[in-house]
Design a protein around this motif. Structure first.
Motif, PDB file in Angstrom:
ATOM      1  N   MET A 194       3.826   5.429  -5.752  1.00 27.07           N
ATOM      2  CA  MET A 194       3.614   5.685  -7.229  1.00 27.07           C
ATOM      3  C   MET A 194       2.736   6.738  -7.535  1.00 27.07           C
ATOM      4  N   LYS A 195       1.525   6.635  -7.001  1.00 21.52           N
ATOM      5  CA  LYS A 195       0.473   7.707  -7.162  1.00 21.52           C
ATOM      6  C   LYS A 195       1.119   9.030  -7.240  1.00 21.52           C
ATOM      7  N   THR A 216       5.447  -7.757   3.773  1.00 23.39           N
ATOM      8  CA  THR A 216       5.122  -6.293   3.549  1.00 23.39           C
ATOM      9  C   THR A 216       4.803  -5.572   4.923  1.00 23.39           C
ATOM     10  N   LYS A 217       4.904  -4.091   4.902  1.00 17.93           N
ATOM     11  CA  LYS A 217       5.118  -3.300   6.208  1.00 17.93           C
ATOM     12  C   LYS A 217       5.835  -3.916   7.155  1.00 17.93           C
ATOM     13  N   ALA A 218       7.000  -4.413   7.032  1.00 16.14           N
ATOM     14  CA  ALA A 218       7.864  -5.089   7.998  1.00 16.14           C
ATOM     15  C   ALA A 218       8.357  -3.915   8.929  1.00 16.14           C
ATOM     16  N   ALA A 249       0.835  -1.189   0.078  1.00 16.77           N
ATOM     17  CA  ALA A 249       0.000   0.096  -0.013  1.00 16.77           C
ATOM     18  C   ALA A 249       0.705   1.280  -0.038  1.00 16.77           C
ATOM     19  N   SER A 250       2.062   1.261   0.782  1.00 11.31           N
ATOM     20  CA  SER A 250       2.606   2.471   0.767  1.00 11.31           C
ATOM     21  C   SER A 250       3.487   2.726  -0.544  1.00 11.31           C
ATOM     22  N   GLN A 299       9.160  -6.667   2.193  1.00 11.48           N
ATOM     23  CA  GLN A 299       8.916  -7.747   0.902  1.00 11.48           C
ATOM     24  C   GLN A 299       8.877  -6.934  -0.364  1.00 11.48           C
ATOM     25  N   PHE A 300       9.587  -6.860  -1.143  1.00 12.65           N
ATOM     26  CA  PHE A 300       9.475  -6.037  -2.324  1.00 12.65           C
ATOM     27  C   PHE A 300       9.307  -7.198  -3.486  1.00 12.65           C
TER      28      PHE A 300
END
Length: 313
Positions: A16-17, A231-233, A10-11, A206-207
């Motif tokens: 990207m946005k 993700t969001k680790a 989400a981040s 995680q990417f």
């Protein structure tokens, strides 16, 4: 029509946005967070975390943000959810090496990857130092905390400068593979510095799906034992938050160096303001300077060149 699909956090999607702010469409498809149309590509980001890139520049744009999924990779996604790579219960109170990176979505500046070892006996101290998710910290806070962290805990830092980045990218290496190589090397370096001290876990922000991550490292010495992904680790263990802070601190230092070298302020991100700065850099130092200052395959390169043509016409 060429297309690529990646999965992001989400981040990362919010990043990207912001990066494509100048190309956002007023309407978005059902289930989408945003849609953007930079030159040669239509980008649609969905609430599920998947991002679809379509058009002649689809592969190039997708490579900025992650590794494209393939039909086989989709099968791997299900396997990657196996508890083998999911952080164990209670990891927040364990002694952990955390790893994170900064700069992957920025046109200017390097990619910085850091990993940090947070012994469980130092978790309270780290909280007192202000360690938390770097997205909740402003740059001056990050600088202050990082200066304390690097004197307090073991860490390893790698900086992939743009000249080397561009060489690797031009040889066909995706950004996802570069990040995997950097994370693995940083973790290996830190384990050597720790002189036999064994962490209870290694946690990577995680990417890419774990199967893809390890595939990127094929043929190399891989740190795999007790390695987990999430993700969001940064919100799962302070070691990742610390790694992110150190990586951001290093990135800010490198950006300051580039600004001094350029004789102008080098901006972060990849939006229209970055195109203007790149155009100014071309005018002042020549197009060849982009190889040192920027990630050449980003769409910003062509946008900057067009701005220069307009200014000169």
């Amino acid at each position: 029509m060429s297309h690529s699909i990646i999965k992001v956090s989400a981040s990362a999607m919010e990043q990207m946005k912001q990066s494509y702010a100048g190309s956002l469409t007023p309407a978005v498809p059902q289930g989408a967070v945003f849609q953007a149309k930079p030159p040669g590509c239509t980008i649609t980001a969905y609430r599920s975390g998947k991002v679809l890139f379509q058009g002649k520049n689809a592969g190039t744009e997708a490579a900025r943000w992650g590794t494209a999924e393939t039909p086989k990779a989709k099968k791997t996604v299900k396997k990657a959810a196996d508890p083998l790579y999911a952080p164990p219960a209670g990891i927040a109170s364990m002694s952990v090496i955390g790893s994170d990176e900064v700069g992957t979505g920025d046109y200017f500046g390097p990619i910085t990857v850091a990993c940090a070892y947070a012994d469980k006996t130092k978790l309270s101290l780290m909280r007192e130092l202000g360690v938390k998710d770097s997205k909740d910290l402003k740059d001056p806070q990050i600088i202050e905390i990082a200066k304390l962290l690097i004197k307090t805990i073991p860490y390893s830092l790698l900086v992939l400068k743009n000249e080397k980045y561009n060489q690797m990218q031009e040889k066909g290496m995706s950004q996802g593979k570069m990040k995997a190589l950097l994370h693995n090397q940083a973790i290996s370096n830190l384990l050597r510095k720790m002189n036999g001290v064994k962490p209870e876990a290694i946690l990577i922000d995680q990417f890419a799906e774990p199967g893809i991550y390890f595939k990127h490292l094929s043929g190399r010495d891989i740190v795999k034992e007790k390695t987990f992904f999430s993700t969001k680790a940064e919100s799962i263990h302070l070691s990742v938050a610390a790694a992110s802070i150190i990586a951001r601190y290093s990135f800010l230092i490198e950006m300051d160096k580039l600004s001094r070298e350029a004789g102008m302020t080098i901006p972060k991100g990849a939006g229209p303001h970055v195109d203007e700065a790149a155009a100014k850099l071309i005018i002042n130092k020549g197009e060849g300077a982009l190889r040192t200052f920027t990630k050449l395959h980003f769409a910003n390169t062509q946008k900057a060149k067009r701005l220069v043509e307009r200014k000169r016409s």
